[in-house]
Scaffold this motif. Structure first.
Motif, PDB file in Angstrom:
ATOM      1  N   PHE A  35      12.901  51.500   0.104  1.00  0.00           N
ATOM      2  CA  PHE A  35      14.361  51.507  -0.015  1.00  0.00           C
ATOM      3  C   PHE A  35      15.002  50.788   1.175  1.00  0.00           C
ATOM      4  CE2 PHE A  35      13.461  54.606  -3.186  1.00  0.00           C
ATOM      5  CZ  PHE A  35      14.579  54.717  -3.990  1.00  0.00           C
ATOM      6  N   VAL A  36      14.497  51.082   2.375  1.00  0.00           N
ATOM      7  CA  VAL A  36      15.071  50.480   3.580  1.00  0.00           C
ATOM      8  C   VAL A  36      14.891  48.963   3.567  1.00  0.00           C
ATOM      9  CG1 VAL A  36      14.849  50.304   6.089  1.00  0.00           C
ATOM     10  CG2 VAL A  36      14.823  52.551   4.994  1.00  0.00           C
ATOM     11  N   ILE A  37      13.698  48.503   3.252  1.00  0.00           N
ATOM     12  CA  ILE A  37      13.413  47.067   3.298  1.00  0.00           C
ATOM     13  C   ILE A  37      14.140  46.322   2.181  1.00  0.00           C
ATOM     14  CG2 ILE A  37      11.565  45.348   3.089  1.00  0.00           C
ATOM     15  CD1 ILE A  37       9.771  47.158   4.656  1.00  0.00           C
ATOM     16  N   ILE A  38      14.335  46.953   1.039  1.00  0.00           N
ATOM     17  CA  ILE A  38      15.097  46.307  -0.032  1.00  0.00           C
ATOM     18  C   ILE A  38      16.512  45.981   0.436  1.00  0.00           C
ATOM     19  CG2 ILE A  38      16.221  46.746  -2.268  1.00  0.00           C
ATOM     20  CD1 ILE A  38      13.659  48.062  -3.201  1.00  0.00           C
ATOM     21  N   THR A  39      17.058  46.792   1.329  1.00  0.00           N
ATOM     22  CA  THR A  39      18.401  46.511   1.857  1.00  0.00           C
ATOM     23  C   THR A  39      18.386  45.419   2.920  1.00  0.00           C
ATOM     24  OG1 THR A  39      18.300  48.137   3.666  1.00  0.00           O
ATOM     25  CG2 THR A  39      19.015  48.932   1.509  1.00  0.00           C
ATOM     26  N   GLY A  40      17.196  44.938   3.283  1.00  0.00           N
ATOM     27  CA  GLY A  40      17.095  43.956   4.355  1.00  0.00           C
ATOM     28  C   GLY A  40      16.927  44.586   5.717  1.00  0.00           C
ATOM     29  N   GLY A  41      16.722  45.901   5.765  1.00  0.00           N
ATOM     30  CA  GLY A  41      16.533  46.604   7.032  1.00  0.00           C
ATOM     31  C   GLY A  41      15.074  46.835   7.358  1.00  0.00           C
ATOM     32  N   ILE A  42      14.838  47.659   8.351  1.00  0.00           N
ATOM     33  CA  ILE A  42      13.485  48.004   8.782  1.00  0.00           C
ATOM     34  C   ILE A  42      13.555  49.363   9.462  1.00  0.00           C
ATOM     35  CG2 ILE A  42      13.498  47.098  11.141  1.00  0.00           C
ATOM     36  CD1 ILE A  42      10.729  46.355   8.606  1.00  0.00           C
ATOM     37  N   ASP A  43      12.463  50.109   9.424  1.00  0.00           N
ATOM     38  CA  ASP A  43      12.435  51.411  10.088  1.00  0.00           C
ATOM     39  C   ASP A  43      11.098  51.573  10.816  1.00  0.00           C
ATOM     40  OD1 ASP A  43      12.645  53.969  10.980  1.00  0.00           O
ATOM     41  OD2 ASP A  43      13.169  54.868   9.049  1.00  0.00           O
ATOM     42  N   LEU A  44      11.143  51.374  12.118  1.00  0.00           N
ATOM     43  CA  LEU A  44       9.945  51.496  12.942  1.00  0.00           C
ATOM     44  C   LEU A  44       9.722  52.922  13.435  1.00  0.00           C
ATOM     45  CD1 LEU A  44      10.320  48.298  15.171  1.00  0.00           C
ATOM     46  CD2 LEU A  44       8.940  48.565  13.104  1.00  0.00           C
TER      47      LEU A  44
ATOM     48  N   LEU B 251      16.230  46.858  13.696  1.00  0.00           N
ATOM     49  CA  LEU B 251      15.033  46.746  14.524  1.00  0.00           C
ATOM     50  C   LEU B 251      15.238  47.447  15.863  1.00  0.00           C
ATOM     51  CD1 LEU B 251      12.189  45.473  14.945  1.00  0.00           C
ATOM     52  CD2 LEU B 251      13.366  43.505  15.948  1.00  0.00           C
ATOM     53  N   VAL B 252      16.402  47.228  16.474  1.00  0.00           N
ATOM     54  CA  VAL B 252      16.685  47.824  17.782  1.00  0.00           C
ATOM     55  C   VAL B 252      16.883  49.330  17.651  1.00  0.00           C
ATOM     56  CG1 VAL B 252      18.286  47.848  19.725  1.00  0.00           C
ATOM     57  CG2 VAL B 252      17.697  45.677  18.610  1.00  0.00           C
ATOM     58  N   VAL B 253      17.649  49.743  16.644  1.00  0.00           N
ATOM     59  CA  VAL B 253      17.915  51.172  16.450  1.00  0.00           C
ATOM     60  C   VAL B 253      16.628  51.951  16.258  1.00  0.00           C
ATOM     61  CG1 VAL B 253      18.914  52.872  14.877  1.00  0.00           C
ATOM     62  CG2 VAL B 253      20.235  50.867  15.542  1.00  0.00           C
ATOM     63  N   THR B 254      15.813  51.504  15.312  1.00  0.00           N
ATOM     64  CA  THR B 254      14.610  52.273  14.984  1.00  0.00           C
ATOM     65  C   THR B 254      13.532  52.148  16.063  1.00  0.00           C
ATOM     66  OG1 THR B 254      13.745  50.434  13.630  1.00  0.00           O
ATOM     67  CG2 THR B 254      15.062  52.122  12.520  1.00  0.00           C
ATOM     68  N   LEU B 255      13.568  51.064  16.816  1.00  0.00           N
ATOM     69  CA  LEU B 255      12.668  50.972  17.967  1.00  0.00           C
ATOM     70  C   LEU B 255      13.051  52.019  19.012  1.00  0.00           C
ATOM     71  CD1 LEU B 255      10.295  49.321  19.135  1.00  0.00           C
ATOM     72  CD2 LEU B 255      11.990  47.845  20.244  1.00  0.00           C
ATOM     73  N   GLY B 256      14.349  52.204  19.194  1.00  0.00           N
ATOM     74  CA  GLY B 256      14.816  53.210  20.134  1.00  0.00           C
ATOM     75  C   GLY B 256      14.510  54.628  19.676  1.00  0.00           C
ATOM     76  N   THR B 257      14.777  54.932  18.407  1.00  0.00           N
ATOM     77  CA  THR B 257      14.501  56.277  17.902  1.00  0.00           C
ATOM     78  C   THR B 257      12.997  56.535  17.801  1.00  0.00           C
ATOM     79  OG1 THR B 257      14.795  55.438  15.642  1.00  0.00           O
ATOM     80  CG2 THR B 257      16.677  56.545  16.674  1.00  0.00           C
TER      81      THR B 257
END
Length: 379
Positions: free
Chosen positions: A88-97, A155-161
């Motif tokens: 779901f996240v990647i379909i929106t063009g996002g990423i969750d690390l 990328l920055v948000v999920t890298l931080g979390t």
């Protein structure tokens, strides 16, 4: 699901700004695009079947056994739960690390909660599961708010979390793994079977996958998810609340990461604090191999599951034929780069209205060549 179809439907739901909706594609073009996406998923499935066939032929006595396939199902189950949210996240063009660290954090808090609650029964397991899911949901909401409202790149948000969640988990445990999972959780969910040799863990993951498929392809939530990845601005103009949808998607991914935390605790009987560093990359690789575009707008949960099986089968097969399992990382890396490269070719060809440079990689070259010829002849 095409972006133009999604936007036209969203326009009928949104009620205003209908004039900004893109014109729907001709039925023939839409059907060709559907055939192309389905053929892509079928090609990935063929690759998985071929991989299994090769290892089965090389080591039929050890690879082609019920015990071995049961292990493959168990090893893929937790990744599959994470993969649904990541799709779901990647379909929106996002990423969750952050999914690996959120998994660890949720498992740690759930373990401590179950110890404080006391007991080894299903009541304790239920409390731990709810706590783990709540922890994951909280981290997901934080990711979503920072991405959607603060406009910080995913990328920055999920890298931080990712760093923060793991750090908090280590603070709570002083860097030591907790091993206090209730026996009911371990014996039933972690190592139990629903029937015959079908592991309970795999069945739980299968239920999550089916729900993910329904949510993505049969609900407005899934429709808006595709819209965000295809053209978020157009979606906003036809009434889609883009920020709210982004927050929901990251919260959903976090919720599943929290649920995966309790499954991880059941299977490994430990919080595995130091063992999840590669989990986000492994999940992202499986999602991409399964046909979800890292550029957004295209993807399926079914393809993700097949894509996640491929690295697990490779690793298992390499061990069977006495090849270092580290080669699995090399092969998966090469396949991932190739998949993204082919995706770029397809996107560039779609923008030009031509076929990709490698026709055998395009479903249109097989299913739509006749109709393309007819259209060209009309001009």
């Amino acid at each position: 699901m095409t972006s133009t179809t999604a936007l036209s439907r969203a326009g009928s739901d949104g009620g205003h700004g209908r004039q900004e909706t893109k014109e729907p594609k001709e039925p023939r073009e839409a059907s060709e695009e559907t055939v192309r996406h389905r053929l892509q998923a079928f090609q990935i499935l063929i690759l998985l079947v071929a991989t299994i066939a090769v290892f089965s032929a090389m080591q039929p006595d050890t690879f082609l056994t019920v015990f071995n396939f049961r292990g493959i199902l168990q090893n893929t189950a937790i990744y599959a739960v994470l993969g649904v949210g990541m799709t779901f996240v990647i379909i929106t063009g996002g990423i969750d690390l952050s999914v690996g660290s959120v998994l660890v954090f949720s498992g740690v808090v759930a373990d401590k909660t179950m110890v404080a609650y006391g007991g080894q029964g299903w009541g304790t397991v239920l409390v731990g599961t709810l706590v783990a899911c709540a922890c994951g949901l909280g981290w997901g909401l934080l990711n979503g708010v920072l991405v959607a409202k603060a406009k910080v790149p995913p990328l920055v948000v999920t890298l931080g979390t990712m760093s923060a969640a793991l750090g908090f988990a280590q603070i709570m445990t002083k860097g030591l793994d907790l091993r206090d999972a209730p026996k009911t959780l371990v014996g039933t969910i972690g190592f139990g079977n629903v029937v015959w040799q079908i592991p309970t863990l795999a069945v739980v993951a299968a239920v999550v996958v089916v729900l993910g498929i329904v949510l993505l392809h049969r609900t407005r939530f899934g429709l808006y998810t595709y819209t965000l990845g295809s053209n978020a601005e157009a979606g906003r103009r036809v009434g889609v609340r883009v920020d709210r949808q982004q927050i929901k998607i990251y919260a959903f991914a976090g919720l599943l990461a929290g649920f995966a935390g309790i499954l991880n605790l059941a299977f490994y009987q430990s919080t595995t604090i130091g063992g999840q560093s590669n989990t986000p990359l492994n999940v992202i690789a499986g999602v991409a191999i399964g046909g979800t575009s890292l550029f957004g707008g295209v993807g399926s949960v079914f393809g993700t599951v097949v894509g996640l099986f491929i690295p697990i089968v490779l690793q298992n097969g390499f061990v069977q034929i006495n090849v270092q399992a580290f080669w699995q990382q090399v092969v998966v890396g090469a396949v991932l780069v190739a998949v993204v490269y082919v995706d770029q070719l397809r996107r560039a060809a779609a923008q030009r209205g031509t076929r990709p440079a490698f026709p055998f990689l395009s479903a249109r070259s097989r299913a739509g060549s006749g109709s393309s010829t007819r259209r060209n002849g009309q001009h």
